[in-house]
Scaffold this motif. Structure first.
Motif, PDB file in Angstrom:
ATOM      1  N   PRO A  49      -1.068  19.687 -16.522  1.00 51.04           N
ATOM      2  CA  PRO A  49      -2.246  18.820 -16.667  1.00 51.04           C
ATOM      3  C   PRO A  49      -2.266  17.746 -15.577  1.00 51.04           C
ATOM      4  O   PRO A  49      -1.226  17.169 -15.250  1.00 51.04           O
ATOM      5  N   THR A  50      -3.425  17.501 -15.018  1.00 48.68           N
ATOM      6  CA  THR A  50      -3.558  16.551 -13.924  1.00 48.68           C
ATOM      7  C   THR A  50      -3.091  15.166 -14.347  1.00 48.68           C
ATOM      8  O   THR A  50      -3.501  14.644 -15.375  1.00 48.68           O
ATOM      9  N   PHE A  51      -2.196  14.600 -13.540  1.00 45.91           N
ATOM     10  CA  PHE A  51      -1.630  13.260 -13.718  1.00 45.91           C
ATOM     11  C   PHE A  51      -0.783  13.137 -14.985  1.00 45.91           C
ATOM     12  O   PHE A  51      -0.553  12.030 -15.476  1.00 45.91           O
ATOM     13  N   SER A  52      -0.337  14.271 -15.531  1.00 42.71           N
ATOM     14  CA  SER A  52       0.581  14.207 -16.672  1.00 42.71           C
ATOM     15  C   SER A  52       1.919  13.637 -16.204  1.00 42.71           C
ATOM     16  O   SER A  52       2.249  13.659 -15.027  1.00 42.71           O
ATOM     17  N   GLY A  53       2.707  13.115 -17.151  1.00 46.66           N
ATOM     18  CA  GLY A  53       3.995  12.515 -16.805  1.00 46.66           C
ATOM     19  C   GLY A  53       3.869  11.217 -16.042  1.00 46.66           C
ATOM     20  O   GLY A  53       4.780  10.825 -15.306  1.00 46.66           O
ATOM     21  N   ALA A  54       2.764  10.514 -16.230  1.00 45.01           N
ATOM     22  CA  ALA A  54       2.491   9.315 -15.427  1.00 45.01           C
ATOM     23  C   ALA A  54       3.431   8.158 -15.767  1.00 45.01           C
ATOM     24  O   ALA A  54       3.607   7.254 -14.936  1.00 45.01           O
ATOM     25  N   TRP A  55       4.038   8.165 -16.946  1.00 43.20           N
ATOM     26  CA  TRP A  55       4.809   6.996 -17.370  1.00 43.20           C
ATOM     27  C   TRP A  55       5.990   6.711 -16.445  1.00 43.20           C
ATOM     28  O   TRP A  55       6.269   5.545 -16.116  1.00 43.20           O
ATOM     29  N   LEU A  56       6.700   7.758 -16.008  1.00 47.10           N
ATOM     30  CA  LEU A  56       7.860   7.538 -15.143  1.00 47.10           C
ATOM     31  C   LEU A  56       7.415   7.020 -13.778  1.00 47.10           C
ATOM     32  O   LEU A  56       8.041   6.101 -13.219  1.00 47.10           O
ATOM     33  N   ARG A  57       6.340   7.565 -13.249  1.00 48.84           N
ATOM     34  CA  ARG A  57       5.839   7.093 -11.950  1.00 48.84           C
ATOM     35  C   ARG A  57       5.332   5.657 -12.060  1.00 48.84           C
ATOM     36  O   ARG A  57       5.493   4.866 -11.128  1.00 48.84           O
ATOM     37  N   ALA A  58       4.726   5.305 -13.218  1.00 48.73           N
ATOM     38  CA  ALA A  58       4.249   3.927 -13.417  1.00 48.73           C
ATOM     39  C   ALA A  58       5.422   2.954 -13.443  1.00 48.73           C
ATOM     40  O   ALA A  58       5.358   1.864 -12.851  1.00 48.73           O
ATOM     41  N   VAL A  59       6.499   3.320 -14.114  1.00 52.74           N
ATOM     42  CA  VAL A  59       7.693   2.468 -14.144  1.00 52.74           C
ATOM     43  C   VAL A  59       8.251   2.288 -12.731  1.00 52.74           C
ATOM     44  O   VAL A  59       8.621   1.178 -12.318  1.00 52.74           O
ATOM     45  N   MET A  60       8.316   3.390 -11.974  1.00 51.08           N
ATOM     46  CA  MET A  60       8.864   3.320 -10.620  1.00 51.08           C
ATOM     47  C   MET A  60       8.015   2.441  -9.717  1.00 51.08           C
ATOM     48  O   MET A  60       8.542   1.630  -8.934  1.00 51.08           O
ATOM     49  N   VAL A  61       6.679   2.568  -9.787  1.00 51.78           N
ATOM     50  CA  VAL A  61       5.824   1.816  -8.866  1.00 51.78           C
ATOM     51  C   VAL A  61       5.845   0.329  -9.206  1.00 51.78           C
ATOM     52  O   VAL A  61       5.901  -0.525  -8.306  1.00 51.78           O
ATOM     53  N   ILE A  62       5.825  -0.028 -10.483  1.00 53.90           N
ATOM     54  CA  ILE A  62       5.845  -1.443 -10.867  1.00 53.90           C
ATOM     55  C   ILE A  62       7.176  -2.085 -10.475  1.00 53.90           C
ATOM     56  O   ILE A  62       7.226  -3.186  -9.903  1.00 53.90           O
ATOM     57  N   THR A  63       8.272  -1.390 -10.757  1.00 55.80           N
ATOM     58  CA  THR A  63       9.593  -1.912 -10.418  1.00 55.80           C
ATOM     59  C   THR A  63       9.771  -2.037  -8.909  1.00 55.80           C
ATOM     60  O   THR A  63      10.322  -3.029  -8.410  1.00 55.80           O
ATOM     61  N   ILE A  65       0.837  -1.204   0.000  1.00 59.60           N
ATOM     62  CA  ILE A  65       0.000   0.000   0.000  1.00 59.60           C
ATOM     63  C   ILE A  65       0.866   1.245   0.000  1.00 59.60           C
ATOM     64  O   ILE A  65       0.611   2.203  -0.746  1.00 59.60           O
ATOM     65  N   GLY A  66       1.927   1.230   0.835  1.00 58.75           N
ATOM     66  CA  GLY A  66       2.795   2.402   0.945  1.00 58.75           C
ATOM     67  C   GLY A  66       3.523   2.719  -0.346  1.00 58.75           C
ATOM     68  O   GLY A  66       3.580   3.882  -0.770  1.00 58.75           O
ATOM     69  N   ILE A  67       4.081   1.684  -0.998  1.00 57.37           N
ATOM     70  CA  ILE A  67       4.778   1.897  -2.272  1.00 57.37           C
ATOM     71  C   ILE A  67       3.790   2.349  -3.341  1.00 57.37           C
ATOM     72  O   ILE A  67       4.069   3.263  -4.126  1.00 57.37           O
ATOM     73  N   GLY A  68       2.619   1.696  -3.378  1.00 61.47           N
ATOM     74  CA  GLY A  68       1.612   2.085  -4.364  1.00 61.47           C
ATOM     75  C   GLY A  68       1.196   3.534  -4.217  1.00 61.47           C
ATOM     76  O   GLY A  68       1.101   4.280  -5.205  1.00 61.47           O
ATOM     77  N   PHE A  69       0.958   3.952  -2.967  1.00 61.99           N
ATOM     78  CA  PHE A  69       0.557   5.334  -2.721  1.00 61.99           C
ATOM     79  C   PHE A  69       1.697   6.303  -3.005  1.00 61.99           C
ATOM     80  O   PHE A  69       1.497   7.357  -3.610  1.00 61.99           O
ATOM     81  N   ALA A  70       2.913   5.926  -2.567  1.00 64.99           N
ATOM     82  CA  ALA A  70       4.055   6.835  -2.693  1.00 64.99           C
ATOM     83  C   ALA A  70       4.379   7.151  -4.141  1.00 64.99           C
ATOM     84  O   ALA A  70       4.716   8.297  -4.479  1.00 64.99           O
ATOM     85  N   LEU A  71       4.291   6.151  -5.024  1.00 66.78           N
ATOM     86  CA  LEU A  71       4.732   6.323  -6.407  1.00 66.78           C
ATOM     87  C   LEU A  71       3.587   6.243  -7.400  1.00 66.78           C
ATOM     88  O   LEU A  71       3.800   6.082  -8.594  1.00 66.78           O
ATOM     89  N   SER A  72       2.359   6.407  -6.905  1.00 69.22           N
ATOM     90  CA  SER A  72       1.178   6.290  -7.755  1.00 69.22           C
ATOM     91  C   SER A  72       1.195   7.285  -8.913  1.00 69.22           C
ATOM     92  O   SER A  72       1.434   8.474  -8.712  1.00 69.22           O
ATOM     93  N   PRO A  73       0.913   6.820 -10.125  1.00 70.51           N
ATOM     94  CA  PRO A  73       0.813   7.754 -11.258  1.00 70.51           C
ATOM     95  C   PRO A  73      -0.409   8.657 -11.153  1.00 70.51           C
ATOM     96  O   PRO A  73      -0.463   9.701 -11.809  1.00 70.51           O
ATOM     97  N   ILE A  74      -1.391   8.260 -10.314  1.00 78.06           N
ATOM     98  CA  ILE A  74      -2.668   8.993 -10.253  1.00 78.06           C
ATOM     99  C   ILE A  74      -3.021   9.368  -8.810  1.00 78.06           C
ATOM    100  O   ILE A  74      -4.182   9.313  -8.420  1.00 78.06           O
ATOM    101  N   ASN A  75      -2.018   9.746  -8.034  1.00 79.41           N
ATOM    102  CA  ASN A  75      -2.245  10.090  -6.631  1.00 79.41           C
ATOM    103  C   ASN A  75      -2.856  11.493  -6.535  1.00 79.41           C
ATOM    104  O   ASN A  75      -2.172  12.489  -6.784  1.00 79.41           O
TER     105      ASN A  75
END
Length: 463
Positions: free
Chosen positions: A201-215, A177-187
């Motif tokens: 723009p809201t939630f723009s640049g989500a790709w880098l945060r998505a890579v970080m959270v999955i990894t 939960i903590g990692i998901g919240f911390a690096l969420s692309p849509i927090n």
């Protein structure tokens, strides 16, 4: 006869393995905060309200000359004040503790997990841990942090079903939960607020945060399977293990009805969070209603429901009280009016560094500030109006600064004692703050390194 004694070498333990009791540790931090008030001068930024949100005016910091001094006795007064200010967290821990005590007594949740793990095969327990960690990570990404408090005991049961301690389940749930919240692309609490201030723009640049959270979730899963499962841990409650062999579990009609009520309650919670901005108090009220309905479905009288709720609440009292004591740190900081001074000083650190290094240092700065301003959205309101102009001044993209802020604010929630949500989850997992730090700190080294590499690469590719 040789009377020479053979002195056995003492095993040198890592510093994080010699932590004091959580109450002692937090009280030490409280005393250190009190001493800080004699060193750090009081100061404030001017603030403006725009669309109902309070933001800091950049460049408006001024020192204060007329501030009431903080006395030694205020350390002890701050503790009951902290308990009062943290009351929503305390109550949701007590109520959720009661709800899951009733659920455990019905056996429905245990039966469901036993059946599911038996079908998946206990030999695939690393796969079960990995899938569960990613599911909890998804809840962190999509739902939030404190909103998932009630799901921690489920992970403890999953852990017990595959033969591991409640520590494994708690790391799986709280870490996911903590990692998901911390690096969420849509927090919406951190990224949404910060991008609004930065006019992006809201939630723009989500790709880098998505890579970080999955990894990072993949790294956490690997860490749990290879490290946490081998850690020594003494169970703190007799109800943490499964009561029978996996092959004996089956779901009856009453179990299915009980689980239906529980899942329906979680569905209502998600609707309330997304549609009506529900938070701690509303969720706690829903948990109370769920406990009453589940108790009635299983034939408990009103007195029986109250008794079970009290038993469940008593089991998490120690963890709940830690939350209130930790909140006293914020009381001293507010009374001395030194938070803005600390924010101003830390923000100035990144102005004369190379941009890629500045992004990494900015995440460290935000992590330190998170100790003093534990609210993600609150921290965005305080720091982003200062750091966005700094980013423009040194040539850093606003998007990269916001991601650095998110990394610093979000990841430190997993370790700072002022994070009420984390302490509440640990209370429900029956894992002490001391044991949690021993388990999670080595992982934090790796996840910070991973995110700092991502920030560095982000700058190189023009993120």
């Amino acid at each position: 006869m040789d009377t020479t004694k053979i002195i056995q070498p003492t095993e040198k333990k890592a510093w994080y393995r010699n932590m004091p009791d959580p109450m002692v540790l937090i009280f030490m931090i409280l005393v250190a905060t009190y001493l800080l008030t004699f060193v750090v001068p009081a100061g404030v930024f001017e603030r403006v309200t725009v669309d109902g949100k309070i933001s800091v005016v950049p460049g408006s910091f001024n020192y204060l000359t007329d501030v009431p001094s903080v006395h030694f006795f205020d350390i002890f007064v701050a503790i009951p004040k902290g308990l009062i200010s943290a009351a929503p967290y305390l109550f949701i821990v007590f109520i959720a503790g009661g709800l899951f005590h009733i659920l455990q007594r019905t056996g429905a949740l245990e039966n469901a997990i036993g059946v599911a793990v038996n079908k998946a095969g206990v030999k695939n327990r690393n796969l079960i841990i990995t899938i569960s960690t990613f599911i909890y990570g998804f809840f962190g990404v999509a739902v939030g942090f404190e909103n998932n408090i009630a799901l921690v005991p489920v992970a403890v049961l999953i852990s017990a079903a595959v033969g591991y301690s409640s520590l494994v389940g708690t790391v799986m749930a709280v870490g996911g939960i903590g990692i998901g919240f911390a690096l969420s692309p849509i927090n919406p609490y951190t990224v949404g607020v910060a991008q609004g201030i930065a006019e992006l723009p809201t939630f723009s640049g989500a790709w880098l945060r998505a890579v970080m959270v999955i990894t990072s979730l993949a790294l956490l899963s690997y860490y749990i399977c290879t490290r946490v499962t081998k850690m020594e841990y003494s169970e703190s409650g007799s109800n943490q293990a499964l009561s029978k062999d996996l092959s004996e579990y089956q779901l009856g009609k009453k179990d299915k009805l009980t689980l239906g009520v529980f899942l329906a309650g979680l569905g209502v919670m998600l609707y309330g969070v997304f549609a009506n901005n529900w938070y701690i108090n509303e969720i706690a009220g829903l948990f109370l209603l769920m406990a009453i309905i589940i108790g009635a479905v299983n034939g408990l009288t009103a007195n029986g429901i109250v008794k079970q709720m009290m038993e469940g609440a008593s089991g998490v009292t120690a963890g709940a009280l830690v939350i209130g004591v930790a909140a006293s740190i914020q009381i001293i900081l507010d009374q001395a009016q030194i938070i803005d001074t600390i924010v101003n000083a830390l923000s100035s650190l990144i102005q004369d560094m190379p941009i890629a290094i500045s992004a990494i240092v900015a995440s460290v700065v935000q992590g330190i500030i998170n100790l003093f301003v534990p609210s993600g959205s609150g921290q965005a309101m305080v720091t982003m109006p200062i750091l966005i102009p700094v980013a423009d001044l040194i040539g850093m993209s606003r998007q990269l600064m916001i991601t650095a802020f998110q990394v610093g604010d979000g990841l430190t929630n997993l370790i700072v004692p002022t994070s009420g949500g984390t302490l509440a989850m640990l209370a429900l997992g029956r894992v002490s703050y001391e044991q949690w730090l021993k388990a999670i700190l080595p992982f934090m080294v790796f996840v910070y390194a991973l995110c700092w590499v991502a920030l560095f690469i982000g700058h190189l590719v023009g993120y």
